[in-house]
Design a protein around this motif. Structure first.
Motif, PDB file in Angstrom:
ATOM      1  N   GLY A  67       0.766  -1.166   0.040  1.00 28.00           N
ATOM      2  CA  GLY A  67       0.021  -0.068   0.148  1.00 28.00           C
ATOM      3  C   GLY A  67       0.624   1.316  -0.057  1.00 28.00           C
ATOM      4  O   GLY A  67       0.117   2.341   0.445  1.00 28.00           O
ATOM      5  N   MET A  68       2.200   1.171  -0.454  1.00 24.37           N
ATOM      6  CA  MET A  68       2.988   2.324  -0.215  1.00 24.37           C
ATOM      7  C   MET A  68       2.425   3.579  -1.071  1.00 24.37           C
ATOM      8  O   MET A  68       2.556   4.726  -0.595  1.00 24.37           O
ATOM      9  CB  MET A  68       4.410   1.970  -0.521  1.00 24.37           C
ATOM     10  CG  MET A  68       5.110   1.084   0.334  1.00 24.37           C
ATOM     11  SD  MET A  68       6.805   1.032   0.065  1.00 24.37           S
ATOM     12  CE  MET A  68       6.919   0.335  -1.480  1.00 24.37           C
ATOM     13  N   GLN A  69       1.719   3.578  -2.150  1.00 26.25           N
ATOM     14  CA  GLN A  69       1.616   4.417  -3.219  1.00 26.25           C
ATOM     15  C   GLN A  69       0.586   5.137  -2.602  1.00 26.25           C
ATOM     16  O   GLN A  69       0.567   6.419  -2.398  1.00 26.25           O
ATOM     17  CB  GLN A  69       1.225   3.691  -4.511  1.00 26.25           C
ATOM     18  CG  GLN A  69       0.726   5.030  -5.569  1.00 26.25           C
ATOM     19  CD  GLN A  69       0.036   4.417  -6.830  1.00 26.25           C
ATOM     20  OE1 GLN A  69       0.339   2.973  -6.973  1.00 26.25           O
ATOM     21  NE2 GLN A  69       0.060   5.268  -7.867  1.00 26.25           N
ATOM     22  N   LEU A  70      -0.621   4.783  -2.008  1.00 30.85           N
ATOM     23  CA  LEU A  70      -1.491   5.393  -1.339  1.00 30.85           C
ATOM     24  C   LEU A  70      -1.164   6.129  -0.053  1.00 30.85           C
ATOM     25  O   LEU A  70      -1.472   7.249   0.155  1.00 30.85           O
ATOM     26  CB  LEU A  70      -2.744   4.519  -0.937  1.00 30.85           C
ATOM     27  CG  LEU A  70      -3.995   5.183  -0.344  1.00 30.85           C
ATOM     28  CD1 LEU A  70      -4.632   6.386  -0.904  1.00 30.85           C
ATOM     29  CD2 LEU A  70      -4.960   4.161   0.136  1.00 30.85           C
ATOM     30  N   THR A  71      -0.238   5.393   0.796  1.00 25.92           N
ATOM     31  CA  THR A  71       0.015   5.851   1.955  1.00 25.92           C
ATOM     32  C   THR A  71       0.933   7.181   1.591  1.00 25.92           C
ATOM     33  O   THR A  71       0.956   8.142   2.400  1.00 25.92           O
ATOM     34  CB  THR A  71       1.061   4.755   2.697  1.00 25.92           C
ATOM     35  OG1 THR A  71       0.111   3.696   2.851  1.00 25.92           O
ATOM     36  CG2 THR A  71       1.625   5.351   3.958  1.00 25.92           C
ATOM     37  N   LYS A  72       1.633   7.204   0.641  1.00 29.23           N
ATOM     38  CA  LYS A  72       2.569   8.261   0.225  1.00 29.23           C
ATOM     39  C   LYS A  72       1.433   9.427  -0.069  1.00 29.23           C
ATOM     40  O   LYS A  72       1.800  10.760   0.204  1.00 29.23           O
ATOM     41  CB  LYS A  72       3.542   8.081  -0.963  1.00 29.23           C
ATOM     42  CG  LYS A  72       4.142   9.217  -1.666  1.00 29.23           C
ATOM     43  CD  LYS A  72       4.970   9.726  -0.503  1.00 29.23           C
ATOM     44  CE  LYS A  72       6.069  10.998  -1.274  1.00 29.23           C
ATOM     45  NZ  LYS A  72       5.840  12.263  -0.703  1.00 29.23           N
ATOM     46  N   ARG A  96      12.874   0.004   5.724  1.00 27.88           N
ATOM     47  CA  ARG A  96      13.686   1.314   5.079  1.00 27.88           C
ATOM     48  C   ARG A  96      12.624   1.741   3.738  1.00 27.88           C
ATOM     49  O   ARG A  96      12.732   2.755   3.493  1.00 27.88           O
ATOM     50  CB  ARG A  96      15.033   0.736   4.776  1.00 27.88           C
ATOM     51  CG  ARG A  96      15.882   1.799   4.189  1.00 27.88           C
ATOM     52  CD  ARG A  96      16.016   3.068   5.024  1.00 27.88           C
ATOM     53  NE  ARG A  96      16.347   3.040   6.280  1.00 27.88           N
ATOM     54  CZ  ARG A  96      16.181   4.174   7.016  1.00 27.88           C
ATOM     55  NH1 ARG A  96      15.574   4.940   6.490  1.00 27.88           N
ATOM     56  NH2 ARG A  96      16.387   4.007   8.268  1.00 27.88           N
ATOM     57  N   GLN A  97      12.617   0.672   2.899  1.00 31.56           N
ATOM     58  CA  GLN A  97      11.790   1.048   1.673  1.00 31.56           C
ATOM     59  C   GLN A  97      10.491   1.697   1.993  1.00 31.56           C
ATOM     60  O   GLN A  97      10.078   2.633   1.336  1.00 31.56           O
ATOM     61  CB  GLN A  97      11.631  -0.276   0.949  1.00 31.56           C
ATOM     62  CG  GLN A  97      10.829  -0.114  -0.408  1.00 31.56           C
ATOM     63  CD  GLN A  97      10.310  -1.545  -1.109  1.00 31.56           C
ATOM     64  OE1 GLN A  97      10.482  -2.582  -0.377  1.00 31.56           O
ATOM     65  NE2 GLN A  97      10.081  -1.305  -2.253  1.00 31.56           N
ATOM     66  N   ILE A  98       9.790   1.087   2.911  1.00 30.60           N
ATOM     67  CA  ILE A  98       8.623   1.682   3.234  1.00 30.60           C
ATOM     68  C   ILE A  98       8.876   3.299   3.804  1.00 30.60           C
ATOM     69  O   ILE A  98       7.900   4.064   3.281  1.00 30.60           O
ATOM     70  CB  ILE A  98       7.723   0.987   4.276  1.00 30.60           C
ATOM     71  CG1 ILE A  98       7.325  -0.367   3.602  1.00 30.60           C
ATOM     72  CG2 ILE A  98       6.509   1.681   5.043  1.00 30.60           C
ATOM     73  CD1 ILE A  98       6.691  -1.560   4.536  1.00 30.60           C
ATOM     74  N   THR A 102       7.447   6.284   1.274  1.00 29.25           N
ATOM     75  CA  THR A 102       5.984   6.856   1.790  1.00 29.25           C
ATOM     76  C   THR A 102       6.301   8.240   2.559  1.00 29.25           C
ATOM     77  O   THR A 102       5.383   9.094   2.640  1.00 29.25           O
ATOM     78  CB  THR A 102       5.343   6.016   2.790  1.00 29.25           C
ATOM     79  OG1 THR A 102       6.037   5.658   3.791  1.00 29.25           O
ATOM     80  CG2 THR A 102       4.914   4.606   2.190  1.00 29.25           C
ATOM     81  N   GLN A 103       7.421   8.281   2.905  1.00 30.56           N
ATOM     82  CA  GLN A 103       7.873   9.576   3.642  1.00 30.56           C
ATOM     83  C   GLN A 103       7.115   9.519   5.277  1.00 30.56           C
ATOM     84  O   GLN A 103       7.028  10.465   5.913  1.00 30.56           O
ATOM     85  CB  GLN A 103       7.665  10.853   3.248  1.00 30.56           C
ATOM     86  CG  GLN A 103       8.364  11.094   2.031  1.00 30.56           C
ATOM     87  CD  GLN A 103       9.917  11.010   2.325  1.00 30.56           C
ATOM     88  OE1 GLN A 103      10.567  11.633   2.876  1.00 30.56           O
ATOM     89  NE2 GLN A 103      10.461  10.114   1.749  1.00 30.56           N
ATOM     90  N   VAL A 104       6.545   8.286   5.829  1.00 23.58           N
ATOM     91  CA  VAL A 104       6.075   8.305   6.934  1.00 23.58           C
ATOM     92  C   VAL A 104       7.215   8.398   7.910  1.00 23.58           C
ATOM     93  O   VAL A 104       8.180   8.095   7.876  1.00 23.58           O
ATOM     94  CB  VAL A 104       5.168   6.980   7.420  1.00 23.58           C
ATOM     95  CG1 VAL A 104       4.129   6.916   6.302  1.00 23.58           C
ATOM     96  CG2 VAL A 104       6.127   5.613   7.244  1.00 23.58           C
ATOM     97  N   ARG A 105       6.751   9.041   9.308  1.00 28.64           N
ATOM     98  CA  ARG A 105       7.870   8.991  10.306  1.00 28.64           C
ATOM     99  C   ARG A 105       7.514   8.049  11.418  1.00 28.64           C
ATOM    100  O   ARG A 105       8.278   8.001  12.292  1.00 28.64           O
ATOM    101  CB  ARG A 105       7.491  10.723  10.880  1.00 28.64           C
ATOM    102  CG  ARG A 105       7.951  11.558   9.883  1.00 28.64           C
ATOM    103  CD  ARG A 105       8.070  12.965  10.572  1.00 28.64           C
ATOM    104  NE  ARG A 105       6.545  12.966  11.267  1.00 28.64           N
ATOM    105  CZ  ARG A 105       6.043  13.963  11.363  1.00 28.64           C
ATOM    106  NH1 ARG A 105       6.061  15.133  10.685  1.00 28.64           N
ATOM    107  NH2 ARG A 105       4.717  14.038  12.065  1.00 28.64           N
ATOM    108  N   GLU A 106       6.525   7.293  11.377  1.00 23.72           N
ATOM    109  CA  GLU A 106       6.193   6.263  12.307  1.00 23.72           C
ATOM    110  C   GLU A 106       5.710   5.089  11.544  1.00 23.72           C
ATOM    111  O   GLU A 106       5.051   4.896  10.616  1.00 23.72           O
ATOM    112  CB  GLU A 106       5.165   6.867  13.053  1.00 23.72           C
ATOM    113  CG  GLU A 106       5.419   8.102  14.073  1.00 23.72           C
ATOM    114  CD  GLU A 106       4.529   8.455  14.901  1.00 23.72           C
ATOM    115  OE1 GLU A 106       3.464   7.813  15.115  1.00 23.72           O
ATOM    116  OE2 GLU A 106       4.467   9.520  15.735  1.00 23.72           O
TER     117      GLU A 106
END
Length: 146
Positions: A67-72, A96-98, A102-106
């Motif tokens: 789901g990385m695309q939507l998360t980004k 690391r890839q996630i 996505t640029q999530v911090r958590e």
């Protein structure tokens, strides 16, 4: 963590207002019920409007990696009005890839392994009771994020 949806798959704003009011001053994380919403961008706007502090999501997929695309997209849309936390299937080999994609911090991860690996051969799952947190898996996750 909390979350409520209508039968139509929208954020149940009325129920959430009551839950949030009863939960304050604690921080509010809208849980993965979000991943079942019919319109994720509309749902995100509703969650932000409710004043939630955080959203836990797998990007409406089985795993956070899928789901990385939507998360980004969600991270970009929040404009720092709430924190998006990726969760589901996160481990030392993909964290690391996630984080980068996505640029999530958590992130939210169980670091778990089957309680009895000898019996974990099929598709049958019994919820959390069939798995246990592994110190080694947690160490791998931390090392991958460092």
């Amino acid at each position: 963590m909390l979350g409520a949806l209508t039968h139509d798959g929208d954020v149940d704003v009325r129920a959430m207002k009551r839950l949030i009011q009863a939960s304050r001053p604690l921080q509010i994380t809208f849980h993965r019920a979000f991943d079942m919403t019919r319109d994720p961008l509309q749902a995100l706007d509703a969650i932000i409007g409710l004043g939630a502090d955080r959203l836990l999501t797998s990007g409406q997929r089985t795993t956070a990696e899928e789901g990385m695309q939507l998360t980004k997209q969600l991270v970009d849309r929040t404009d720092n009005r709430l924190t998006v936390m990726a969760g589901a299937g996160i481990n030392g080999s993909n964290v690391r890839q996630i984080l980068e994609a996505t640029q999530v911090r958590e992130v939210h991860a169980s670091g778990s392994v089957p309680r009895n690996p000898a019996l974990a051969t099929g598709e049958v799952r019994f919820g959390d009771r069939s798995r246990v947190t592994s110190v080694q898996r947690v160490r791998e996750l931390i090392a991958a994020m460092s």
